[in-house]
Scaffold this motif. Structure first.
Motif, PDB file in Angstrom:
ATOM      1  N   PRO A   1       0.811  -1.225   0.000  1.00 56.49           N
ATOM      2  CA  PRO A   1       0.000   0.000   0.000  1.00 56.49           C
ATOM      3  C   PRO A   1       0.840   1.269   0.000  1.00 56.49           C
ATOM      4  CG  PRO A   1      -0.834  -1.573   1.619  1.00 56.49           C
ATOM      5  CD  PRO A   1       0.493  -2.080   1.161  1.00 56.49           C
ATOM      6  N   LEU A   2       1.984   1.255   0.699  1.00 60.83           N
ATOM      7  CA  LEU A   2       2.856   2.424   0.705  1.00 60.83           C
ATOM      8  C   LEU A   2       3.400   2.704  -0.690  1.00 60.83           C
ATOM      9  CD1 LEU A   2       4.907   1.797   3.978  1.00 60.83           C
ATOM     10  CD2 LEU A   2       2.971   3.342   3.669  1.00 60.83           C
ATOM     11  N   ALA A   3       3.836   1.652  -1.360  1.00 61.67           N
ATOM     12  CA  ALA A   3       4.392   1.818  -2.708  1.00 61.67           C
ATOM     13  C   ALA A   3       3.318   2.290  -3.682  1.00 61.67           C
ATOM     14  CB  ALA A   3       5.010   0.512  -3.189  1.00 61.67           C
ATOM     15  N   VAL A   4       2.105   1.784  -3.532  1.00 64.55           N
ATOM     16  CA  VAL A   4       1.008   2.232  -4.398  1.00 64.55           C
ATOM     17  C   VAL A   4       0.734   3.718  -4.169  1.00 64.55           C
ATOM     18  CG1 VAL A   4      -1.496   2.059  -4.730  1.00 64.55           C
ATOM     19  CG2 VAL A   4      -0.087   0.007  -4.768  1.00 64.55           C
ATOM     20  N   GLY A   5       0.777   4.157  -2.910  1.00 63.60           N
ATOM     21  CA  GLY A   5       0.601   5.582  -2.627  1.00 63.60           C
ATOM     22  C   GLY A   5       1.681   6.424  -3.256  1.00 63.60           C
ATOM     23  N   ALA A   6       2.931   5.944  -3.178  1.00 61.47           N
ATOM     24  CA  ALA A   6       4.041   6.673  -3.796  1.00 61.47           C
ATOM     25  C   ALA A   6       3.890   6.709  -5.307  1.00 61.47           C
ATOM     26  CB  ALA A   6       5.366   6.021  -3.405  1.00 61.47           C
ATOM     27  N   ALA A   7       3.431   5.596  -5.885  1.00 59.62           N
ATOM     28  CA  ALA A   7       3.239   5.542  -7.334  1.00 59.62           C
ATOM     29  C   ALA A   7       2.102   6.459  -7.773  1.00 59.62           C
ATOM     30  CB  ALA A   7       2.955   4.107  -7.767  1.00 59.62           C
ATOM     31  N   LEU A   8       1.066   6.546  -6.960  1.00 58.08           N
ATOM     32  CA  LEU A   8      -0.041   7.457  -7.272  1.00 58.08           C
ATOM     33  C   LEU A   8       0.442   8.906  -7.263  1.00 58.08           C
ATOM     34  CD1 LEU A   8      -3.021   8.009  -7.813  1.00 58.08           C
ATOM     35  CD2 LEU A   8      -3.424   7.876  -5.345  1.00 58.08           C
ATOM     36  N   THR A   9       1.307   9.236  -6.308  1.00 61.27           N
ATOM     37  CA  THR A   9       1.900  10.574  -6.273  1.00 61.27           C
ATOM     38  C   THR A   9       2.703  10.842  -7.545  1.00 61.27           C
ATOM     39  OG1 THR A   9       2.055  10.552  -3.869  1.00 61.27           O
ATOM     40  CG2 THR A   9       3.491  12.080  -5.027  1.00 61.27           C
ATOM     41  N   ALA A  10       3.518   9.855  -7.934  1.00 60.07           N
ATOM     42  CA  ALA A  10       4.350  10.012  -9.125  1.00 60.07           C
ATOM     43  C   ALA A  10       3.494  10.221 -10.370  1.00 60.07           C
ATOM     44  CB  ALA A  10       5.247   8.792  -9.296  1.00 60.07           C
ATOM     45  N   LYS A  11       2.402   9.467 -10.484  1.00 62.20           N
ATOM     46  CA  LYS A  11       1.544   9.616 -11.662  1.00 62.20           C
ATOM     47  C   LYS A  11       0.805  10.949 -11.640  1.00 62.20           C
ATOM     48  CE  LYS A  11      -2.130   7.513 -14.354  1.00 62.20           C
ATOM     49  NZ  LYS A  11      -2.998   6.336 -14.581  1.00 62.20           N
ATOM     50  N   THR A  12       0.299  11.325 -10.481  1.00 66.04           N
ATOM     51  CA  THR A  12      -0.466  12.565 -10.371  1.00 66.04           C
ATOM     52  C   THR A  12       0.392  13.783 -10.700  1.00 66.04           C
ATOM     53  OG1 THR A  12      -1.875  11.586  -8.671  1.00 66.04           O
ATOM     54  CG2 THR A  12      -1.858  13.984  -8.815  1.00 66.04           C
ATOM     55  N   LEU A  13       1.637  13.760 -10.229  1.00 68.84           N
ATOM     56  CA  LEU A  13       2.537  14.892 -10.445  1.00 68.84           C
ATOM     57  C   LEU A  13       3.359  14.750 -11.726  1.00 68.84           C
ATOM     58  CD1 LEU A  13       3.841  15.432  -6.792  1.00 68.84           C
ATOM     59  CD2 LEU A  13       1.925  16.558  -7.952  1.00 68.84           C
ATOM     60  N   ALA A  14       3.190  13.615 -12.421  1.00 69.03           N
ATOM     61  CA  ALA A  14       3.908  13.371 -13.680  1.00 69.03           C
ATOM     62  C   ALA A  14       5.414  13.518 -13.521  1.00 69.03           C
ATOM     63  CB  ALA A  14       3.387  14.305 -14.772  1.00 69.03           C
ATOM     64  N   THR A  15       5.952  12.906 -12.462  1.00 67.70           N
ATOM     65  CA  THR A  15       7.387  13.007 -12.184  1.00 67.70           C
ATOM     66  C   THR A  15       8.226  11.988 -12.948  1.00 67.70           C
ATOM     67  OG1 THR A  15       7.231  11.489 -10.296  1.00 67.70           O
ATOM     68  CG2 THR A  15       6.905  13.840  -9.849  1.00 67.70           C
ATOM     69  N   GLY A  16       7.594  10.938 -13.466  1.00 67.62           N
ATOM     70  CA  GLY A  16       8.340   9.887 -14.142  1.00 67.62           C
ATOM     71  C   GLY A  16       8.968   8.885 -13.197  1.00 67.62           C
ATOM     72  N   ARG A  17       8.715   9.032 -11.899  1.00 68.96           N
ATOM     73  CA  ARG A  17       9.280   8.116 -10.917  1.00 68.96           C
ATOM     74  C   ARG A  17       8.499   6.811 -10.883  1.00 68.96           C
ATOM     75  NH1 ARG A  17       9.875  12.409  -5.833  1.00 68.96           N
ATOM     76  NH2 ARG A  17      11.267  13.890  -6.910  1.00 68.96           N
ATOM     77  N   VAL A  18       9.153   5.780 -10.352  1.00 69.00           N
ATOM     78  CA  VAL A  18       8.486   4.495 -10.146  1.00 69.00           C
ATOM     79  C   VAL A  18       8.623   4.106  -8.686  1.00 69.00           C
ATOM     80  CG1 VAL A  18       8.950   3.763 -12.517  1.00 69.00           C
ATOM     81  CG2 VAL A  18      10.512   3.079 -10.695  1.00 69.00           C
ATOM     82  N   ALA A  19       7.759   3.191  -8.247  1.00 68.54           N
ATOM     83  CA  ALA A  19       7.805   2.682  -6.873  1.00 68.54           C
ATOM     84  C   ALA A  19       7.886   1.162  -6.910  1.00 68.54           C
ATOM     85  CB  ALA A  19       6.567   3.127  -6.100  1.00 68.54           C
ATOM     86  N   VAL A  20       8.608   0.623  -5.952  1.00 61.46           N
ATOM     87  CA  VAL A  20       8.772  -0.829  -5.839  1.00 61.46           C
ATOM     88  C   VAL A  20       8.327  -1.271  -4.456  1.00 61.46           C
ATOM     89  CG1 VAL A  20      10.409  -2.750  -5.858  1.00 61.46           C
ATOM     90  CG2 VAL A  20      10.713  -0.844  -7.446  1.00 61.46           C
ATOM     91  N   ALA A  21       7.498  -2.305  -4.414  1.00 66.60           N
ATOM     92  CA  ALA A  21       7.072  -2.897  -3.146  1.00 66.60           C
ATOM     93  C   ALA A  21       7.742  -4.248  -2.987  1.00 66.60           C
ATOM     94  CB  ALA A  21       5.560  -3.063  -3.111  1.00 66.60           C
ATOM     95  N   PHE A  22       8.685  -4.351  -2.049  1.00 66.77           N
ATOM     96  CA  PHE A  22       9.280  -5.644  -1.716  1.00 66.77           C
ATOM     97  C   PHE A  22       8.375  -6.345  -0.701  1.00 66.77           C
ATOM     98  CE2 PHE A  22      13.256  -3.531  -3.094  1.00 66.77           C
ATOM     99  CZ  PHE A  22      13.798  -4.530  -3.898  1.00 66.77           C
ATOM    100  N   THR A  23       8.112  -7.613  -0.942  1.00 69.29           N
ATOM    101  CA  THR A  23       7.292  -8.414  -0.044  1.00 69.29           C
ATOM    102  C   THR A  23       7.834  -9.840  -0.052  1.00 69.29           C
ATOM    103  OG1 THR A  23       5.411  -7.133  -0.890  1.00 69.29           O
ATOM    104  CG2 THR A  23       4.898  -8.930   0.594  1.00 69.29           C
ATOM    105  N   GLY A  24       7.557 -10.594   0.994  1.00 70.83           N
ATOM    106  CA  GLY A  24       7.944 -11.990   1.034  1.00 70.83           C
ATOM    107  C   GLY A  24       6.803 -12.893   0.602  1.00 70.83           C
ATOM    108  N   ASP A  25       7.091 -14.183   0.488  1.00 69.36           N
ATOM    109  CA  ASP A  25       6.040 -15.117   0.098  1.00 69.36           C
ATOM    110  C   ASP A  25       4.933 -15.175   1.142  1.00 69.36           C
ATOM    111  OD1 ASP A  25       7.100 -17.726   1.845  1.00 69.36           O
ATOM    112  OD2 ASP A  25       8.726 -16.566   0.960  1.00 69.36           O
ATOM    113  N   GLY A  26       5.280 -15.002   2.414  1.00 68.03           N
ATOM    114  CA  GLY A  26       4.248 -14.962   3.444  1.00 68.03           C
ATOM    115  C   GLY A  26       3.371 -13.745   3.296  1.00 68.03           C
TER     116      GLY A  26
END
Length: 321
Positions: free
Chosen positions: A121-146
């Protein structure tokens, strides 16, 4: 993707820093010098480095409780990290976060996270910011199999697809959610295929092969910037238990031995570049020596550093809007 010798040396250096850092933390924790819990990243170095080599300080990552490798690969200061883990005032979070809560916003490191499935959810929020502001940035969410079984993960993936966000979900499947095997805990037994059901490209790769991770991430970043979200399941092996001191009764002696030999991304990297005459082994040996000295010095500085002042107890606890 063709990589220069300098890029290959940089990749190996980063992986070696992570390994040496974790070895040093393991020794210090066993010696009673580090408070709290520690979850070591050893064995998964190729994933963090292969992913983060494509990111700048302006791109974002969200991490997990096993986050030291992600921090280092994203460029966080090793001295500041070591002080944080030792609980010292000079740590990246003032010594208050410890091993599971290291963050460095200036580096785009949104924080290690003790909440299982907390980073998507944090990465999605950061990605939404990047898209809204058209910064060209990307976000990555690291997660485990659990963490891949959590509702937060499912909701984040669905929202990312609905809004076409520049986010990449990276699940490091090391075979165990704490002590529960992935074959038992994941009903479909295919995390990438399950993610594809949300309507995004998803692939499963060898997470112990730096080159496989690097190639998959290059495609994912391009897709994120032009189209939207994608998913990478990186299968890897952790060298230690879920936490320092974990007796690992759920793993056989043979499995543990194999993890250190067959599942070592640094050894596999050395074989690959050596057999291809891309790098000389003496170069890598020299990096090993240099990094060991660097990490040893970081430990000494952390030991000698000042503790947080009592007056700082309530600082940076709550944010008033």
């Amino acid at each position: 993707m063709q990589m220069s010798r300098d890029t290959l040396r940089s990749a190996y250096r980063q992986m070696r820093v992570i390994r040496a850092f974790e070895d040093a933390v393991n020794r210090a924790f066993a010696g009673g010098e580090i408070p709290g819990f520690v979850h070591l990243y050893s064995g998964q170095e190729a994933c963090a480095v292969g992913v983060c080599m494509h990111l700048s300080d302006q791109d974002y990552i969200g991490s997990t409780h096993r986050g030291h490798g992600h921090c280092i690969a994203k460029g966080c200061d090793v001295d500041g990290m070591m002080m944080e883990i030792f609980g010292k005032a000079g740590g990246l979070c003032g010594g208050k976060g410890g091993s599971m809560h290291i963050a460095d916003i200036e580096r785009g490191m949104l924080g290690a996270n003790a909440i299982v499935g907390g980073s998507p959810p944090l990465a999605v929020g950061a990605a939404l910011t990047a898209k809204t502001l058209a910064t060209g940035r990307v976000a990555v969410a690291f997660t485990g199999d659990g963490g891949s079984n959590q509702g937060t993960m499912f909701e984040a993936m669905n929202m990312a697809v609905v809004l076409s966000l520049p986010v990449i979900f990276v699940v490091e499947n090391n075979g165990y959610g704490e002590g529960t095997g992935v074959d038992y805990a994941v009903g479909s037994r295919n995390i990438a295929a399950r993610a594809a059901g949300f309507g995004m490209p998803a692939k499963c790769i060898d997470g112990m092969d730096f080159f496989a991770v690097h190639e998959a991430m290059a495609e994912a970043v391009e897709h994120a910037q032009k189209v939207g979200p994608s998913f990478i399941e990186a299968r890897c092996v952790r060298h230690h238990g879920h936490y320092c001191g974990d007796p690992q009764s759920y793993r056989s002696k043979e499995e543990l031995e194999s993890a250190r030999l067959d599942g070592d991304p640094l050894l596999r990297f050395r074989v690959r570049v050596g057999d291809s005459a891309l790098l000389d082994m003496t170069e890598l040996d020299a990096i090993d020596v240099e990094i060991e000295a660097q990490i040893a010095a970081a430990v000494q500085r952390a030991r000698a550093a000042a503790d947080p002042a009592p007056s700082a107890l309530m600082a940076d606890v709550y944010l008033n809007y």
